[in-house]
Enzyme design. Sequence first.
Site, PDB file in Angstrom:
ATOM      1  N   LYS A 195      -0.153  13.338   5.674  1.00  0.00           N
ATOM      2  CA  LYS A 195       0.989  13.211   6.181  1.00  0.00           C
ATOM      3  C   LYS A 195       1.646  14.227   6.372  1.00  0.00           C
ATOM      4  O   LYS A 195       2.182  15.012   6.446  1.00  0.00           O
ATOM      5  CB  LYS A 195       1.766  11.453   5.360  1.00  0.00           C
ATOM      6  CG  LYS A 195       3.269  11.396   6.548  1.00  0.00           C
ATOM      7  CD  LYS A 195       3.718   9.594   6.063  1.00  0.00           C
ATOM      8  CE  LYS A 195       5.531   9.890   6.746  1.00  0.00           C
ATOM      9  NZ  LYS A 195       5.567   8.527   6.253  1.00  0.00           N
ATOM     10  N   GLU A 201      -4.718  15.942  -4.031  1.00  0.00           N
ATOM     11  CA  GLU A 201      -6.357  15.608  -4.126  1.00  0.00           C
ATOM     12  C   GLU A 201      -6.996  15.656  -2.641  1.00  0.00           C
ATOM     13  O   GLU A 201      -7.859  16.479  -2.182  1.00  0.00           O
ATOM     14  CB  GLU A 201      -6.470  13.638  -4.083  1.00  0.00           C
ATOM     15  CG  GLU A 201      -6.350  12.934  -4.935  1.00  0.00           C
ATOM     16  CD  GLU A 201      -4.471  12.988  -4.799  1.00  0.00           C
ATOM     17  OE1 GLU A 201      -3.812  13.620  -4.929  1.00  0.00           O
ATOM     18  OE2 GLU A 201      -4.512  12.196  -6.026  1.00  0.00           O
ATOM     19  N   GLY A 253       2.691   5.589   5.143  1.00  0.00           N
ATOM     20  CA  GLY A 253       1.222   6.183   5.272  1.00  0.00           C
ATOM     21  C   GLY A 253       0.343   4.914   5.062  1.00  0.00           C
ATOM     22  O   GLY A 253      -0.700   4.620   5.974  1.00  0.00           O
ATOM     23  N   ARG A 254       0.560   3.982   4.302  1.00  0.00           N
ATOM     24  CA  ARG A 254      -0.035   2.402   3.880  1.00  0.00           C
ATOM     25  C   ARG A 254       0.072   1.630   5.521  1.00  0.00           C
ATOM     26  O   ARG A 254      -0.264   0.569   5.603  1.00  0.00           O
ATOM     27  CB  ARG A 254       0.574   1.550   3.335  1.00  0.00           C
ATOM     28  CG  ARG A 254       1.968   1.465   2.750  1.00  0.00           C
ATOM     29  CD  ARG A 254       2.194   1.129   1.821  1.00  0.00           C
ATOM     30  NE  ARG A 254       3.344   0.527   1.205  1.00  0.00           N
ATOM     31  CZ  ARG A 254       4.424   1.665   0.997  1.00  0.00           C
ATOM     32  NH1 ARG A 254       4.250   2.755   0.820  1.00  0.00           N
ATOM     33  NH2 ARG A 254       5.476   1.332   0.904  1.00  0.00           N
ATOM     34  N   GLU A 339       1.293  -1.363  -3.469  1.00  0.00           N
ATOM     35  CA  GLU A 339       3.176   0.564  -2.585  1.00  0.00           C
ATOM     36  C   GLU A 339       3.938  -0.300  -2.210  1.00  0.00           C
ATOM     37  O   GLU A 339       4.652   0.089  -2.495  1.00  0.00           O
ATOM     38  CB  GLU A 339       2.530   1.387  -2.453  1.00  0.00           C
ATOM     39  CG  GLU A 339       2.893   2.546  -2.474  1.00  0.00           C
ATOM     40  CD  GLU A 339       1.573   3.845  -2.333  1.00  0.00           C
ATOM     41  OE1 GLU A 339       1.705   3.754  -0.062  1.00  0.00           O
ATOM     42  OE2 GLU A 339       1.246   4.697  -2.870  1.00  0.00           O
ATOM     43  N   HIS A 370     -20.870 -14.726  -8.274  1.00  0.00           N
ATOM     44  CA  HIS A 370     -21.918 -14.518  -9.394  1.00  0.00           C
ATOM     45  C   HIS A 370     -21.574 -14.018  -9.938  1.00  0.00           C
ATOM     46  O   HIS A 370     -21.606 -13.004 -10.826  1.00  0.00           O
ATOM     47  CB  HIS A 370     -22.752 -14.163  -8.579  1.00  0.00           C
ATOM     48  CG  HIS A 370     -23.886 -15.246  -7.554  1.00  0.00           C
ATOM     49  ND1 HIS A 370     -24.527 -15.944  -7.965  1.00  0.00           N
ATOM     50  CD2 HIS A 370     -23.632 -15.586  -6.103  1.00  0.00           C
ATOM     51  CE1 HIS A 370     -24.599 -16.864  -6.654  1.00  0.00           C
ATOM     52  NE2 HIS A 370     -24.476 -16.336  -6.095  1.00  0.00           N
ATOM     53  N   LYS A 499       2.652  12.717 -10.638  1.00  0.00           N
ATOM     54  CA  LYS A 499       1.897  13.605  -9.824  1.00  0.00           C
ATOM     55  C   LYS A 499       2.767  14.523 -10.774  1.00  0.00           C
ATOM     56  O   LYS A 499       1.622  16.122 -10.473  1.00  0.00           O
ATOM     57  CB  LYS A 499       2.848  13.279  -8.521  1.00  0.00           C
ATOM     58  CG  LYS A 499       1.857  12.576  -7.795  1.00  0.00           C
ATOM     59  CD  LYS A 499       2.566  12.685  -5.924  1.00  0.00           C
ATOM     60  CE  LYS A 499       1.734  11.645  -5.044  1.00  0.00           C
ATOM     61  NZ  LYS A 499       2.787  11.258  -3.963  1.00  0.00           N
TER      62      LYS A 499
HETATM   63  O1  F6P Z   1       0.827   8.768  -3.569  1.00  0.00           O
HETATM   64  C1  F6P Z   1       1.011   7.613  -2.778  1.00  0.00           C
HETATM   65  C2  F6P Z   1       1.022   8.486  -1.314  1.00  0.00           C
HETATM   66  O2  F6P Z   1       2.103   9.025  -0.646  1.00  0.00           O
HETATM   67  C3  F6P Z   1       0.722   6.788   0.367  1.00  0.00           C
HETATM   68  O3  F6P Z   1       2.132   6.623   0.149  1.00  0.00           O
HETATM   69  C4  F6P Z   1      -0.033   7.632   0.831  1.00  0.00           C
HETATM   70  O4  F6P Z   1      -0.814   6.736   2.065  1.00  0.00           O
HETATM   71  C5  F6P Z   1      -0.937   8.548   0.286  1.00  0.00           C
HETATM   72  O5  F6P Z   1       0.194   9.421  -1.337  1.00  0.00           O
HETATM   73  C6  F6P Z   1      -1.338  10.207   1.195  1.00  0.00           C
HETATM   74  O6  F6P Z   1      -0.346  10.586   1.113  1.00  0.00           O
HETATM   75  P1  F6P Z   1      -0.624  11.737   2.059  1.00  0.00           P
HETATM   76  O7  F6P Z   1      -0.874  11.021   3.627  1.00  0.00           O
HETATM   77  O8  F6P Z   1       1.023  12.205   2.436  1.00  0.00           O
HETATM   78  O9  F6P Z   1      -1.476  12.841   1.665  1.00  0.00           O
END
Ligand code: F6P
Length: 535
Positions: A195, A201, A253-254, A339, A370, A499
Amino acid sequence: MFKKLERLWKEKSSRSIISLFDDPKRAMDFSVDLGNLFFDYSKTQIDDECRAELLKLVELKRVEKFKNAMFSGDKINRTEDRSVLHMALRNKSETKIFSDGENVMPKIFETIEKMRVFTKSIQEGEFSGLGGPITDVVNIGIGGSDLGPLMATSALAAYHSGPECHFVSNVDGAQIHDILKNLNPKTTLIIVASKTFTTTETMTNARTALSWMSREVPNPTNQFVAVSNSVSNTKAFGIPKDRVFDFADWVGGRYSIWGPIGLSLMLAIGVKNFDEFLEGAFEMDQHFMDAPAERNMPIMLALVGIWHNQICGYHTRAVLPYEQRLSKLPAYLQQLEMESNGKNVSMEGKKLNYDTGPIVWGEPGTNGQHAFFQLIHQGTRIVPCEFLVGAMGSESYLVKHHDILIANCLAQSEALMLGLSLSEVIERMAQNEENKQEFEAIAYHRVFPGNRPSTKLVYSKLNPSTLGKIIALYEHRVFVEGIILGINSFDQWGVELGKVLAEELTQIIAGKKSAATKDGSTKMLLTRIGTYKKA
Ligand code: F6P
């Protein structure tokens, strides 16, 4: 807020759940039927009186008003000053939906159409890589930009018709290494899904994928598409506008699987199935908006959640899909629920004096049986279990497997409720002619306390429409729980501090900054890691 409910729980907690079934109508009365989706909460301690009291919370906390506010585009995500309109992404009606006075539907239809055209162009080989038609798609994203498509692609594997889809989320290079090493860069498409298009990452993985592809493809960004809210950041990365699928900031995002973040899912299952997925969610939205509270599946699921966590004090919730292809559902729900509702201040920023969202976890059945079911049946903590099971599997030639699966699912919730008393254990041991002298020592270990609550979500078959309904059901459940708890379910400030500190530590590890200001433990660990690196 929960006083009366707490008193009721105190009065009723020792009664046996099975005794509630003296009422022959209980099973039907304490379930919600939506045709091919059926929610049974009769194996809990909730009775008429408790339910009536729980339903008062819906009135008291004005769930109806907030529901309408969300749908009307009011900025209910106050800390980020945003509307919350993921429902618009699957709006199949003529109804206009507004944010900041603008009807958001035309832009949504335009983006979905762009996704459809792109998917068809991949399927028909019109869009191809340097080496021919696209055989593999790698979705690079994390959190909401990964878990939704990852979970849904695996859930709908039986409907897969497109290129092979892979998901890279972790900054641990092992993951991208293991995936890329088996792929041909000339026939691979990379989707960078973020987003913000700034997440460490994702951007680290995206650059690694770019350099991997550039070794064999002279213009690697030709085989890159971006899914993002930030057109400027995607441009800076080198992805042209026509290959950017954008979405508005009112999609959290979620909650974003329904739009461009679902591109990898659409590529996997095709346009028609993706449409059915949206249709299923839309049906759940209509039900959520229209059904009276007592017959409203998301509201009742939320009230059961509130009952177990806030009233009974059972602070964890196990999600147990008896469906291997839903193996990623617990991880998906962990983000969606934790979250969203893992907050400690109210909407107004006031410290809360009650617990908020539960700890959500789980694994598919029968595997979990199990492993951790020992604790669920005989441990000292009570874990409300939410079972999911389909009446039919997708492999019609393996009905036998599926029937065993269903039997196990039903058996577990029965065992949780009924338990096994000491006298029953002794009777069984005697019947088996076990050594009487060992009865005393062993019998207690075989007792199941029972009276443990569980719910069941039964569906006819896991198909795109059912999956859409199930995800939308959980989204609305989180929303209702959040409203009752008086919190903002749509921000996630709790992920920010780590972060910032990680950025600083990255500098320290690279030798660009001193560790002098760090605490003793962190300094010691940095030194130890440095020593190991040199060894
Ligand atoms: O760090 C949490 C978060 O902001 C989530 O809410 C989101 O889904 C994820 O990181 C990824 O964010 P982005 O889509 O901006 O890379």
